[in-house]
Write an enzyme that holds these catalytic residues in place. Structure first.
Site, PDB file in Angstrom:
ATOM      1  N   ASN A  11      -1.242   7.657  -4.012  1.00 11.01           N
ATOM      2  CA  ASN A  11      -0.302   7.034  -4.953  1.00 11.01           C
ATOM      3  C   ASN A  11      -1.114   6.153  -5.892  1.00 11.01           C
ATOM      4  O   ASN A  11      -1.564   5.078  -5.507  1.00 11.01           O
ATOM      5  CB  ASN A  11       0.722   6.200  -4.153  1.00 11.01           C
ATOM      6  CG  ASN A  11       1.630   5.395  -5.064  1.00 11.01           C
ATOM      7  OD1 ASN A  11       1.697   5.633  -6.271  1.00 11.01           O
ATOM      8  ND2 ASN A  11       2.339   4.435  -4.478  1.00 11.01           N
ATOM      9  N   TRP A  12      -1.289   6.645  -7.108  1.00 14.09           N
ATOM     10  CA  TRP A  12      -2.154   5.912  -8.047  1.00 14.09           C
ATOM     11  C   TRP A  12      -1.450   4.708  -8.669  1.00 14.09           C
ATOM     12  O   TRP A  12      -2.073   3.923  -9.374  1.00 14.09           O
ATOM     13  CB  TRP A  12      -2.626   6.844  -9.170  1.00 14.09           C
ATOM     14  CG  TRP A  12      -3.466   7.996  -8.722  1.00 14.09           C
ATOM     15  CD1 TRP A  12      -3.824   8.316  -7.441  1.00 14.09           C
ATOM     16  CD2 TRP A  12      -4.054   8.999  -9.562  1.00 14.09           C
ATOM     17  NE1 TRP A  12      -4.596   9.458  -7.426  1.00 14.09           N
ATOM     18  CE2 TRP A  12      -4.748   9.894  -8.716  1.00 14.09           C
ATOM     19  CE3 TRP A  12      -4.053   9.233 -10.927  1.00 14.09           C
ATOM     20  CZ2 TRP A  12      -5.434  10.991  -9.213  1.00 14.09           C
ATOM     21  CZ3 TRP A  12      -4.739  10.332 -11.433  1.00 14.09           C
ATOM     22  CH2 TRP A  12      -5.421  11.197 -10.575  1.00 14.09           C
ATOM     23  N   HIS A  98       9.695   3.853  -2.827  1.00 16.93           N
ATOM     24  CA  HIS A  98       8.518   3.040  -2.525  1.00 16.93           C
ATOM     25  C   HIS A  98       8.931   1.571  -2.503  1.00 16.93           C
ATOM     26  O   HIS A  98       9.780   1.141  -3.283  1.00 16.93           O
ATOM     27  CB  HIS A  98       7.428   3.273  -3.576  1.00 16.93           C
ATOM     28  CG  HIS A  98       6.128   2.669  -3.194  1.00 16.93           C
ATOM     29  ND1 HIS A  98       5.848   1.335  -3.390  1.00 16.93           N
ATOM     30  CD2 HIS A  98       5.037   3.192  -2.584  1.00 16.93           C
ATOM     31  CE1 HIS A  98       4.638   1.077  -2.922  1.00 16.93           C
ATOM     32  NE2 HIS A  98       4.122   2.194  -2.423  1.00 16.93           N
ATOM     33  N   GLU A 100       7.644  -0.999  -3.619  1.00 20.28           N
ATOM     34  CA  GLU A 100       7.511  -1.714  -4.895  1.00 20.28           C
ATOM     35  C   GLU A 100       8.719  -1.446  -5.783  1.00 20.28           C
ATOM     36  O   GLU A 100       9.173  -2.330  -6.503  1.00 20.28           O
ATOM     37  CB  GLU A 100       6.187  -1.318  -5.585  1.00 20.28           C
ATOM     38  CG  GLU A 100       5.003  -1.982  -4.890  1.00 20.28           C
ATOM     39  CD  GLU A 100       3.696  -1.227  -4.986  1.00 20.28           C
ATOM     40  OE1 GLU A 100       3.571  -0.313  -5.812  1.00 20.28           O
ATOM     41  OE2 GLU A 100       2.780  -1.566  -4.199  1.00 20.28           O
ATOM     42  N   GLU A 170       5.816   2.733   5.714  1.00 19.36           N
ATOM     43  CA  GLU A 170       4.924   1.803   5.039  1.00 19.36           C
ATOM     44  C   GLU A 170       5.379   0.368   5.307  1.00 19.36           C
ATOM     45  O   GLU A 170       6.250  -0.154   4.593  1.00 19.36           O
ATOM     46  CB  GLU A 170       4.941   2.058   3.529  1.00 19.36           C
ATOM     47  CG  GLU A 170       4.466   3.434   3.152  1.00 19.36           C
ATOM     48  CD  GLU A 170       3.834   3.429   1.763  1.00 19.36           C
ATOM     49  OE1 GLU A 170       2.651   3.782   1.664  1.00 19.36           O
ATOM     50  OE2 GLU A 170       4.516   3.040   0.808  1.00 19.36           O
ATOM     51  N   GLY A 176      -1.342  -2.969   0.182  1.00 20.25           N
ATOM     52  CA  GLY A 176      -2.186  -3.669  -0.790  1.00 20.25           C
ATOM     53  C   GLY A 176      -2.688  -5.018  -0.292  1.00 20.25           C
ATOM     54  O   GLY A 176      -3.220  -5.814  -1.061  1.00 20.25           O
ATOM     55  N   SER A 216      -2.807   0.032   3.385  1.00 24.61           N
ATOM     56  CA  SER A 216      -4.233  -0.278   3.502  1.00 24.61           C
ATOM     57  C   SER A 216      -5.017   0.750   4.323  1.00 24.61           C
ATOM     58  O   SER A 216      -5.883   0.381   5.125  1.00 24.61           O
ATOM     59  CB  SER A 216      -4.432  -1.694   4.047  1.00 24.61           C
ATOM     60  OG  SER A 216      -3.816  -2.636   3.176  1.00 24.61           O
ATOM     61  N   GLY A 238      -4.367   1.922  -3.051  1.00 20.89           N
ATOM     62  CA  GLY A 238      -5.625   1.476  -3.648  1.00 20.89           C
ATOM     63  C   GLY A 238      -6.816   2.397  -3.402  1.00 20.89           C
ATOM     64  O   GLY A 238      -7.555   2.726  -4.342  1.00 20.89           O
TER      65      GLY A 238
HETATM   66  C1  PEP Z   1       1.180   2.372  -1.155  1.00 19.98           C
HETATM   67  O1  PEP Z   1       1.386   1.789  -2.187  1.00 19.98           O
HETATM   68  O2  PEP Z   1       1.904   3.332  -0.851  1.00 19.98           O
HETATM   69  C2  PEP Z   1       0.092   1.903  -0.295  1.00 19.98           C
HETATM   70  C3  PEP Z   1       0.059   2.282   0.945  1.00 19.98           C
HETATM   71  O3  PEP Z   1      -0.832   1.061  -0.874  1.00 19.98           O
HETATM   72  P1  PEP Z   1      -2.233   0.568  -0.227  1.00 19.98           P
HETATM   73  O4  PEP Z   1      -2.888   1.780   0.383  1.00 19.98           O
HETATM   74  O5  PEP Z   1      -2.996   0.035  -1.397  1.00 19.98           O
HETATM   75  O6  PEP Z   1      -1.900  -0.460   0.785  1.00 19.98           O
END
Ligand code: PEP
Length: 256
Positions: A11-12, A98, A100, A170, A176, A216, A238
């Site tokens: 996921n960019w 997601h 966010e 998640e 993040g 992460s 990330g």
């Molecule tokens: C995500 O945004 O789906 C995610 C898992 O981010 P990160 O790997 O940066 O924690």
């Protein structure tokens, strides 16, 4: 017991211009373009979808995903993108719900449910994100939160439709933040999610559904997480922005 093919998605988020996206995809095509021990999905921002799609039109196992879509088919919805528009770019997967978007755009389970419906109608596979906040985990409410997200988000779908849905656990406190759920914590949550899918659909559906872990994920922890019995892949934020890092996650996670 059936074998579930691992699915690892990058996921960019709001990163990479078209030019930057091309550089990353060319690196990935060179390093893992033919890798087939896992399904690999790249989810660039909308503006880079066409550029990435063009590069993936060569023979490769890399698949294209989007980060969001509209619940509507067309019309006066300024700034929105429909499932048909994604389909035209050969988008195969779409991230829905997601954390966010749940947080910044106030997306709730009812809207997420409608978006899943829109994606499935266009034969785009939804990657549906669920997960609890830190206070919810600390107050031991995480099971209740996941149960509600699953019950409301997946309401009304058939077992056949569920076969095209990927779930992503998640924990918001791990996104993040550099803080990863321990493999045991993640496995416990995945086991719980699978159990809930069993209650909502059937034992066969629960056995079949793929559940990614996200939060992460890095080359150093990918293997330990993805070898847990109920973890069927990863949603990587990330660390998916760097070709070498993303490749290492995939190779480490799938090493024999
Ligand atoms: C995500 O945004 O789906 C995610 C898992 O981010 P990160 O790997 O940066 O924690």
């Amino acid at each position: 017991m059936i074998t579930r093919k691992k699915i690892i998605a990058g996921n960019w988020k709001m990163n990479k211009t078209q030019a930057e996206a091309r550089v990353l995809v060319e690196d990935l095509l060179r390093d893992i373009g033919r890798f087939d021990a896992a399904e690999i999905v790249l989810c660039p921002p909308f503006t880079a979808l066409a550029a990435v799609s063009e590069l993936l039109s060569t023979e490769t196992n890399l698949r294209l995903g989007a980060q969001n879509l509209s619940e509507h088919a067309s019309g006066a919805y300024t700034g929105e993108i429909s499932a048909a528009m994604l389909k035209e770019l050969y988008v195969r997967y779409v991230i829905i719900g997601h954390s966010e978007r749940r947080h910044y755009q106030n997306e709730n389970n009812a809207l997420i449910n409608r978006k899943i419906k829109a994606a499935l109608a266009a034969e785009i596979k939804p990657i549906v994100c669920i997960g609890e906040t830190l206070p919810e985990r600390e107050a031991s409410h995480w099971k209740k939160v996941l149960e509600t997200q699953l019950t409301e988000g997946l309401a009304g779908f058939t077992e056949e439709q569920l076969a095209d849905i990927v779930l992503a656990y998640e924990p918001i406190w791990a996104i993040g933040t550099g803080k990863t759920a321990t493999p045991a914590q993640a496995e416990e949550a995945h086991q719980f999610i699978r159990q809930q899918v069993g209650k909502l659909f059937s034992a066969a559906a629960s056995d079949r559904v793929r559940i990614q872990y996200g939060g992460s994920v890095k080359p150093e922890n990918a293997r330990e997480l993805l070898t847990q019995p109920n973890i069927d892949g990863a949603l990587v934020g990330g660390a998916s922005l760097d070709g070498r890092g993303f490749t290492a996650i995939i190779k480490n996670a799938c090493a024999e």
